[in-house]
Motif scaffolding. Sequence first.
Motif, PDB file in Angstrom:
ATOM      1  N   TYR A 151     -10.961 -32.033 -23.500  1.00 12.56           N
ATOM      2  CA  TYR A 151      -9.968 -33.096 -23.293  1.00 12.56           C
ATOM      3  C   TYR A 151      -9.042 -32.788 -22.116  1.00 12.56           C
ATOM      4  CZ  TYR A 151      -7.235 -29.690 -25.975  1.00 12.56           C
ATOM      5  OH  TYR A 151      -6.638 -28.543 -26.421  1.00 12.56           O
ATOM      6  N   LEU A 152      -9.065 -31.538 -21.610  1.00  7.82           N
ATOM      7  CA  LEU A 152      -8.240 -31.180 -20.465  1.00  7.82           C
ATOM      8  C   LEU A 152      -8.986 -31.345 -19.143  1.00  7.82           C
ATOM      9  CD1 LEU A 152      -6.530 -27.924 -21.823  1.00  7.82           C
ATOM     10  CD2 LEU A 152      -5.479 -30.190 -21.550  1.00  7.82           C
ATOM     11  N   ALA A 153     -10.241 -31.739 -19.204  1.00  5.79           N
ATOM     12  CA  ALA A 153     -11.034 -31.920 -17.995  1.00  5.79           C
ATOM     13  C   ALA A 153     -10.420 -33.021 -17.131  1.00  5.79           C
ATOM     14  CB  ALA A 153     -12.469 -32.270 -18.348  1.00  5.79           C
ATOM     15  N   PRO A 154     -10.470 -32.896 -15.814  1.00  5.24           N
ATOM     16  CA  PRO A 154      -9.871 -33.887 -14.916  1.00  5.24           C
ATOM     17  C   PRO A 154     -10.320 -35.315 -15.176  1.00  5.24           C
ATOM     18  CG  PRO A 154     -10.552 -31.955 -13.691  1.00  5.24           C
ATOM     19  CD  PRO A 154     -11.090 -31.783 -15.086  1.00  5.24           C
ATOM     20  N   GLN A 155     -11.589 -35.498 -15.533  1.00  9.02           N
ATOM     21  CA  GLN A 155     -12.089 -36.848 -15.766  1.00  9.02           C
ATOM     22  C   GLN A 155     -11.457 -37.507 -16.989  1.00  9.02           C
ATOM     23  OE1 GLN A 155     -13.889 -34.077 -15.534  1.00  9.02           O
ATOM     24  NE2 GLN A 155     -15.585 -33.989 -17.017  1.00  9.02           N
ATOM     25  N   PRO A 172      -5.791 -35.967 -18.148  1.00  8.21           N
ATOM     26  CA  PRO A 172      -4.773 -35.401 -19.036  1.00  8.21           C
ATOM     27  C   PRO A 172      -3.379 -35.569 -18.451  1.00  8.21           C
ATOM     28  CG  PRO A 172      -5.900 -33.670 -17.835  1.00  8.21           C
ATOM     29  CD  PRO A 172      -6.642 -34.933 -17.532  1.00  8.21           C
ATOM     30  N   ALA A 173      -2.376 -35.640 -19.320  1.00  7.29           N
ATOM     31  CA  ALA A 173      -0.994 -35.848 -18.879  1.00  7.29           C
ATOM     32  C   ALA A 173      -0.096 -34.725 -19.365  1.00  7.29           C
ATOM     33  CB  ALA A 173      -0.472 -37.192 -19.398  1.00  7.29           C
ATOM     34  N   TYR A 174       0.874 -34.358 -18.539  1.00  7.81           N
ATOM     35  CA  TYR A 174       1.829 -33.323 -18.927  1.00  7.81           C
ATOM     36  C   TYR A 174       2.531 -33.680 -20.229  1.00  7.81           C
ATOM     37  CZ  TYR A 174       1.665 -31.047 -14.322  1.00  7.81           C
ATOM     38  OH  TYR A 174       1.288 -30.358 -13.200  1.00  7.81           O
ATOM     39  N   ALA A 206      -5.225 -34.140 -11.041  1.00  5.12           N
ATOM     40  CA  ALA A 206      -5.301 -35.239 -11.997  1.00  5.12           C
ATOM     41  C   ALA A 206      -3.971 -35.443 -12.714  1.00  5.12           C
ATOM     42  CB  ALA A 206      -6.415 -34.966 -13.016  1.00  5.12           C
ATOM     43  N   MET A 207      -3.269 -34.343 -13.020  1.00  3.07           N
ATOM     44  CA  MET A 207      -2.010 -34.426 -13.742  1.00  3.07           C
ATOM     45  C   MET A 207      -0.836 -34.820 -12.843  1.00  3.07           C
ATOM     46  SD  MET A 207      -2.292 -31.011 -16.126  1.00  3.07           S
ATOM     47  CE  MET A 207      -3.669 -30.754 -17.242  1.00  3.07           C
TER      48      MET A 207
END
Length: 302
Positions: free
Chosen positions: A214-218, A221-223, A245-246
């Motif tokens: 779920y942390l993959a760039p695609q 993910p949000a801070y 991404a973030m």
Amino acid sequence: MEDTWGIPGPTFIVGYVIALIAIAIIAAVSRKALFRGDRNARVDDLGPQQIAYLNGGDKLAVYSSIGGLRAAGVLGTGAGKTLVQTGSVPSGVTPLDSAVHHAAGNRARTASLLDDQWVRSALDDLRAGLERRGLAVSRDTIKQARLWGWAAGALALIGVFRFFAGIANDKPVGFLFPAVGAAIFMTIVLARTKRVATTAAITGLRQLRVQHGYLAPQQSPAYATYGASGAAMGVALFGAASLYAMDPAFAAEAEIQRIAAGGLSSGSTGTAGSSCGSSSSCSGGSSCGGGSSCGGGGGCGG
């Protein structure tokens, strides 16, 4: 006309190729043992920066720290694309976090962090701890693995001497040329070995990427969702692309390179012998496996 060095061309080329294959195989087996690591070592209890180091070395470990500090709201960018402190360092951070935050107080640029004394010391301690656990490859181990480059280099040098001696003796050397080329290539590959993680660590890291998919760039993910630890882990497992991404604006301003996690460690897995670990890949000149295919006479090995 006498044979060059008193050795018929077909005999020399066959022996040369056999020696080339033998070095490649022995080097591959030796390096596999050197890079195995502790099979019982675990990675699921490591921090993001430790995981980042195993995935991409010093630079990715620093990027992971930057991601965590940015997500915690204590790191930003200033004039000249420098890093700046935007808050006090949180409690319970790692020595690397403290070092990066301190460097930001001096308005350091991301590219210069690896030269910072505090950052360098924190990275050295981080690496040493991973080496003791059998997860990171030590510099001494890398030196041992590179020794096989000397053996391949000696064989390449013999081949070069034989090549020119064969020409001077008016002997055909057509099949010797690719064999020497293969020896030179193997020398370069073995001598330039770079490896960060042991085989045991790489196996564990693959499992972690699945668990933290779920942390993959695609996944964008949000801070706000995963916090500082999630940001650091995302960079550690999936590379600087996660930071883009973030927080793309910060990543660009901080001049974060888009390196991919695992790209360095797999490319640096140091299994250079694997590219020359079989007769099919390093047997250039194997088509001259005997006198019958060399046209007789002086042979194809000079």
